[in-house]
Structure formats: structure tokens, C-alpha cells
Enzyme design. Structure first.
Site, PDB file in Angstrom:
ATOM      1  N   GLY A  51      11.393   9.543  -6.918  1.00  0.00           N
ATOM      2  CA  GLY A  51      10.910   8.956  -5.630  1.00  0.00           C
ATOM      3  C   GLY A  51       9.632   8.238  -5.832  1.00  0.00           C
ATOM      4  O   GLY A  51       8.701   8.287  -5.289  1.00  0.00           O
ATOM      5  N   HIS A  52       9.679   7.222  -6.805  1.00  0.00           N
ATOM      6  CA  HIS A  52       8.523   6.616  -7.372  1.00  0.00           C
ATOM      7  C   HIS A  52       9.177   5.454  -8.335  1.00  0.00           C
ATOM      8  O   HIS A  52      10.297   5.413  -8.808  1.00  0.00           O
ATOM      9  CB  HIS A  52       7.456   7.253  -8.264  1.00  0.00           C
ATOM     10  N   ALA A  53       8.159   4.462  -8.574  1.00  0.00           N
ATOM     11  CA  ALA A  53       8.362   3.565  -9.623  1.00  0.00           C
ATOM     12  C   ALA A  53       7.237   3.402 -10.517  1.00  0.00           C
ATOM     13  O   ALA A  53       6.180   3.985 -10.358  1.00  0.00           O
ATOM     14  CB  ALA A  53       8.547   2.175  -8.783  1.00  0.00           C
ATOM     15  N   HIS A  54       7.499   2.544 -11.572  1.00  0.00           N
ATOM     16  CA  HIS A  54       6.688   2.660 -12.571  1.00  0.00           C
ATOM     17  C   HIS A  54       6.251   1.102 -12.893  1.00  0.00           C
ATOM     18  O   HIS A  54       6.904   0.014 -12.729  1.00  0.00           O
ATOM     19  CB  HIS A  54       6.876   3.221 -13.991  1.00  0.00           C
ATOM     20  N   ARG A  98      13.060   4.689  -8.379  1.00  0.00           N
ATOM     21  CA  ARG A  98      14.276   5.710  -9.003  1.00  0.00           C
ATOM     22  C   ARG A  98      14.148   6.890  -8.065  1.00  0.00           C
ATOM     23  O   ARG A  98      12.938   7.331  -7.784  1.00  0.00           O
ATOM     24  CB  ARG A  98      13.951   6.061 -10.414  1.00  0.00           C
TER      25      ARG A  98
END
Length: 137
Positions: A51-54, A98
Site C-alpha cells: 500500500g505504498h510506492a518508493h 504496490r
């Protein structure tokens, strides 16, 4: 990054009657220096991870045991990968949202990461992610 750059990479599988063996090496099988490794396990039914991106970090995700889905979103397109072989890994580049879900009982997810943990590398808000990748609603 775009989803077209995300790919499943086959890991060498050495078959032996005593048990199979797979190995990955940085800059050979994994196309980056490995700065960190972590694993996710005992995920309760119905729960999701990620539940995040980088912004900078790249990841190589392997289902060491069991199976799970990895849904990726580049702000324009979404695609789901079902990981269930310990001799395959999913290469996730920067700037991709993701979510991992649908973990089978006993699933173990190994993540090899290109960077050490840095809180400022994470984007946890989907609207902020959309702005980061240049998408407008």
C-alpha cells in the site's frame, strides 16, 4: 517508471533428490546492490501488505513458500502478478504503487531491497503518489 519495466525473473533452480536449491546474487540475478532483506509471513486471511510506492528503492520479491498476489500500479495502468514459485522473483522498479494480498496459509514473502530503510523514500498516500508520477484525476 512504467509497468512495462516490471518483470518476472527466473532464478536458477538446482534440482537434487535431497531437495532443490535456488540462489540469487546481486548484480547478476538481481540487477542492483542488495542493501536490505526482509520477509513477510503469518499474514492473516483477508489482510494486505504494501500500500505504498518508493521514490528510490527497487525491490526483488520472491514467494519463498506458498503464494500471494502483487498488484502494481504506475498511475496509469494496474497489473497483478501471482507469485507462487521460489525460483522466480518479481523485479519492481521505483515509482510503482504496490499492494500484496491473497496470501495462502504459510506463505513467506522475501523482499530484497536496493536501499536501507528511509522513511522519506515512502509514499503512503495514493493521491500524493498520483501527483508524484504526474497523473491528474
Amino acid at each position: 517508471m512504467r509497468l512495462s519495466e516490471v518483470k518476472i525473473i527466473d532464478i536458477k533452480k538446482i534440482e537434487d533428490r535431497r531437495g532443490n536449491l535456488s540462489v540469487v546474487e546481486e548484480l547478476a540475478d538481481v540487477p542492483f546492490h542488495i542493501a536490505r532483506a526482509y520477509w513477510v509471513y503469518d499474514v492473516p486471511g483477508g489482510e494486505s501488505r504494501g500500500g505504498h510506492a518508493h521514490k528510490r528503492l527497487r525491490q526483488f520479491v520472491i514467494a519463498l513458500s506458498g503464494s500471494f498476489n502483487v498488484t502494481l500500479d504506475d498511475g496509469t495502468e494496474k497489473r497483478t502478478f501471482h507469485l507462487n514459485h521460489p525460483y522466480q522473483g518479481l523485479l519492481i522498479e521505483t515509482g510503482i504503487w504496490r499492494t500484496l494480498d491473497d496470501f495462502s496459509s504459510g506463505a513467506v514473502c522475501l523482499v530484497l531491497a536496493s536501499e536501507r530503510y528511509r522513511e522519506d523514500d515512502y509514499i503512503y498516500d495514493y493521491d500524493e503518489f498520483q501527483k508524484y508520477v504526474g497523473c491528474s484525476k
